[in-house]
Design a protein around this motif. Structure first.
Motif, PDB file in Angstrom:
ATOM      1  N   THR A  50       0.842  -1.186   0.000  1.00  0.00           N
ATOM      2  CA  THR A  50       0.000   0.000   0.000  1.00  0.00           C
ATOM      3  C   THR A  50       0.883   1.245   0.000  1.00  0.00           C
ATOM      4  O   THR A  50       1.976   1.248   0.571  1.00  0.00           O
ATOM      5  CB  THR A  50      -0.933   0.028   1.214  1.00  0.00           C
ATOM      6  OG1 THR A  50      -0.157   0.042   2.418  1.00  0.00           O
ATOM      7  CG2 THR A  50      -1.855  -1.184   1.220  1.00  0.00           C
ATOM      8  N   THR A  51       0.410   2.292  -0.651  1.00  0.00           N
ATOM      9  CA  THR A  51       1.122   3.571  -0.690  1.00  0.00           C
ATOM     10  C   THR A  51       0.097   4.695  -0.580  1.00  0.00           C
ATOM     11  O   THR A  51      -1.090   4.509  -0.866  1.00  0.00           O
ATOM     12  CB  THR A  51       1.907   3.757  -2.004  1.00  0.00           C
ATOM     13  OG1 THR A  51       0.980   3.820  -3.103  1.00  0.00           O
ATOM     14  CG2 THR A  51       2.882   2.618  -2.242  1.00  0.00           C
ATOM     15  N   CYS A  52       0.559   5.868  -0.181  1.00  0.00           N
ATOM     16  CA  CYS A  52      -0.263   7.071  -0.251  1.00  0.00           C
ATOM     17  C   CYS A  52       0.017   7.752  -1.587  1.00  0.00           C
ATOM     18  O   CYS A  52       1.177   8.013  -1.914  1.00  0.00           O
ATOM     19  CB  CYS A  52       0.070   8.025   0.891  1.00  0.00           C
ATOM     20  SG  CYS A  52      -0.462   7.440   2.505  1.00  0.00           S
ATOM     21  N   SER A  56      -5.202   9.602  -1.464  1.00  0.00           N
ATOM     22  CA  SER A  56      -5.775   8.265  -1.415  1.00  0.00           C
ATOM     23  C   SER A  56      -4.732   7.205  -1.104  1.00  0.00           C
ATOM     24  O   SER A  56      -3.527   7.447  -1.132  1.00  0.00           O
ATOM     25  CB  SER A  56      -6.438   7.942  -2.762  1.00  0.00           C
ATOM     26  OG  SER A  56      -5.483   7.980  -3.808  1.00  0.00           O
ATOM     27  N   THR A  57      -5.226   5.998  -0.810  1.00  0.00           N
ATOM     28  CA  THR A  57      -4.364   4.828  -0.637  1.00  0.00           C
ATOM     29  C   THR A  57      -4.448   3.976  -1.886  1.00  0.00           C
ATOM     30  O   THR A  57      -5.547   3.633  -2.352  1.00  0.00           O
ATOM     31  CB  THR A  57      -4.784   4.012   0.590  1.00  0.00           C
ATOM     32  OG1 THR A  57      -4.676   4.823   1.753  1.00  0.00           O
ATOM     33  CG2 THR A  57      -3.890   2.799   0.754  1.00  0.00           C
ATOM     34  N   THR A  58      -3.288   3.633  -2.434  1.00  0.00           N
ATOM     35  CA  THR A  58      -3.225   2.816  -3.642  1.00  0.00           C
ATOM     36  C   THR A  58      -2.541   1.491  -3.340  1.00  0.00           C
ATOM     37  O   THR A  58      -1.741   1.383  -2.406  1.00  0.00           O
ATOM     38  CB  THR A  58      -2.457   3.561  -4.752  1.00  0.00           C
ATOM     39  OG1 THR A  58      -1.368   4.275  -4.175  1.00  0.00           O
ATOM     40  CG2 THR A  58      -3.366   4.542  -5.456  1.00  0.00           C
ATOM     41  N   LYS A  82      -5.101   7.245   5.524  1.00  0.00           N
ATOM     42  CA  LYS A  82      -3.670   6.989   5.444  1.00  0.00           C
ATOM     43  C   LYS A  82      -3.268   5.770   6.271  1.00  0.00           C
ATOM     44  O   LYS A  82      -4.067   5.207   7.006  1.00  0.00           O
ATOM     45  CB  LYS A  82      -2.897   8.203   5.951  1.00  0.00           C
ATOM     46  CG  LYS A  82      -3.049   9.452   5.093  1.00  0.00           C
ATOM     47  CD  LYS A  82      -2.102  10.532   5.547  1.00  0.00           C
ATOM     48  CE  LYS A  82      -0.653  10.117   5.312  1.00  0.00           C
ATOM     49  NZ  LYS A  82       0.300  11.161   5.773  1.00  0.00           N
ATOM     50  N   ASP A  83      -1.990   5.416   6.130  1.00  0.00           N
ATOM     51  CA  ASP A  83      -1.384   4.375   6.964  1.00  0.00           C
ATOM     52  C   ASP A  83      -2.182   3.078   6.921  1.00  0.00           C
ATOM     53  O   ASP A  83      -2.548   2.517   7.949  1.00  0.00           O
ATOM     54  CB  ASP A  83      -1.245   4.862   8.413  1.00  0.00           C
ATOM     55  CG  ASP A  83      -0.354   6.080   8.518  1.00  0.00           C
ATOM     56  OD1 ASP A  83       0.558   6.221   7.680  1.00  0.00           O
ATOM     57  OD2 ASP A  83      -0.558   6.900   9.427  1.00  0.00           O
ATOM     58  N   MET A  84      -2.453   2.592   5.709  1.00  0.00           N
ATOM     59  CA  MET A  84      -3.152   1.323   5.537  1.00  0.00           C
ATOM     60  C   MET A  84      -2.142   0.188   5.604  1.00  0.00           C
ATOM     61  O   MET A  84      -1.187   0.133   4.834  1.00  0.00           O
ATOM     62  CB  MET A  84      -3.881   1.286   4.204  1.00  0.00           C
ATOM     63  CG  MET A  84      -4.671   0.003   3.992  1.00  0.00           C
ATOM     64  SD  MET A  84      -5.443  -0.053   2.371  1.00  0.00           S
ATOM     65  CE  MET A  84      -6.459  -1.523   2.543  1.00  0.00           C
ATOM     66  N   THR A  97      -6.511   0.868   9.104  1.00  0.00           N
ATOM     67  CA  THR A  97      -6.670   2.093   8.312  1.00  0.00           C
ATOM     68  C   THR A  97      -6.696   3.284   9.266  1.00  0.00           C
ATOM     69  O   THR A  97      -6.786   3.120  10.485  1.00  0.00           O
ATOM     70  CB  THR A  97      -7.978   2.065   7.494  1.00  0.00           C
ATOM     71  OG1 THR A  97      -9.099   2.151   8.380  1.00  0.00           O
ATOM     72  CG2 THR A  97      -8.101   0.787   6.665  1.00  0.00           C
TER      73      THR A  97
END
Length: 372
Positions: free
Chosen positions: A161-163, A171-173, A195-197, A212
């Motif tokens: 996962t990335t921001c 968003s989170t991708t 953020k921070d997923m 999340t």
């Protein structure tokens, strides 16, 4: 707490700017503001991989009474956007805020891309820097950068996962890979300002689970005398396929009223399963100065219901370590920050990866007996 190994293993000086994805595309001189917040996983060959966030900034962002921001464009190039100085607030070196929007609007002083750095199996030294595998923006929703990777291995598949940052959304991708080197962008999995997923390294009842952190400016108060403090918390979500996520009905880890050290909190390293339950390392922020004091804490979550905290501690696992950044103090623009982003099993200890001072990558060996 003392550690057998606790060092900076990768710093801005270790980045070869001539091999940056931005090299030759801006017509302006840049420098590395930070090489930090590395996602981490163990590669098939046994070595460790850091996916380092490289924040590349303009050396001279202010000229002609404007401050400039870097933006990826649809043709695959990069452009500079000028903003009049009288319209912005530049007190935070990581960003500038628009003064006249009526709500919070900001732009960044750098653009982030991801650099795979291969470490030895014990995490003590750099083996190879894989510039040919760097990840840069590829879609409109990433035009201001790709930030803060977190890598989980679930079965035989790596999930990262990335921001992704843009005017469209924060968003989170999700990226997926079979070898943690060649990544496929799957798209947005969590929408604006979540953020921070962190995807759990294993399924629960045949579902993927993740921590999340939805952000916002408004939180409802707990009743007087509650053990909890209102504010950002670590929430949970589940998914049948790691692409479509449903928020969990019960809360996850919440700020505790007994301490101001975790008045704000968010996810750190992806949860890993132990004999005690799911071990999760997360960050708590004590209000102080511009950004606060960031520390790393731990909790054990129930293996079948991760909303249940089995064990935890108000004592930090990791504190900011100014003695580590003293040799590169001339490059520092923040202090009081350790931001843990990865964990790997190493037998009797955990190898823990963190960003130190939003500047460099820190690797720490944490004895397993300290986290039970």
């Amino acid at each position: 707490m003392t550690f057998a190994f606790d060092q900076l293993v990768f710093t801005p000086a270790d980045v070869d700017l001539s091999r940056s994805p931005l090299a030759g595309k801006l017509g302006a001189e840049t420098y590395i503001l930070g090489a930090f917040n590395p996602g981490m996983t163990r590669l098939p060959n046994g070595n460790l991989l850091l996916m380092v966030r490289v924040a590349e900034a303009l050396k001279h962002p202010v000229h002609d009474h404007h401050i400039h921001a870097i933006r990826w464009s649809e043709d695959g190039g990069y452009t500079l956007d000028p903003w009049p100085l009288e319209h912005v607030d530049t007190k935070d070196p990581r960003k500038f805020m628009m003064r006249s929007a009526g709500w919070k609007v900001m732009a960044l002083t750098s653009l982030s891309w991801l650099l795979p750095v291969e470490l030895s199996a014990d995490g003590r030294s750099v083996v190879t820097v894989h510039y040919d595998k760097a990840i840069e923006p590829r879609r409109d929703y990433q035009c201001y950068g790709v930030e803060d990777a977190r890598i989980s291995k679930v079965g035989d598949r790596y999930l990262m996962t990335t921001c992704s940052v843009s005017p469209e959304r924060h968003s989170t991708t999700l990226y997926t890979s079979d070898d943690a080197m060649d990544w496929t962008l799957e798209g947005i999995v969590l929408d604006h300002q979540n953020k921070d997923m962190l995807i759990f390294e294993g399924k629960i009842a045949d579902k993927y689970f993740a921590q999340t952190r939805p952000l916002g400016d408004l939180y409802f108060a707990y009743p007087p005398g509650s053990e909890w403090r209102a504010g950002p918390s670590i929430n949970l979500a589940s998914s049948p396929d790691a692409l479509h996520w449903k928020p969990y009905d019960r809360p996850g880890i919440r700020p505790h009223a007994a301490t101001m050290a975790t008045a704000r909190m968010g996810g750190g390293a992806p949860p890993v399963l132990t004999d005690e339950g799911w071990l999760t390392l997360w960050h708590g922020v004590e209000p102080y100065g511009v950004v606060g004091i960031y520390r790393t804490y731990w909790s054990i979550l129930d293996r079948n219901d991760p909303s249940v905290v089995v064990k935890t501690s108000h004592q930090a696992v990791l504190e900011p370590a100014p003695e580590l950044t003293d040799p590169i103090r001339d490059q520092m623009y923040l202090d009081n920050v350790v931001f843990t982003t990865g964990i790997a099993d190493a037998g009797d200890h955990w190898v823990v990866a963190s960003g130190e001072a939003d500047l460099a990558c820190r690797v720490t060996w944490v004895d397993k007996s300290a986290l039970i």
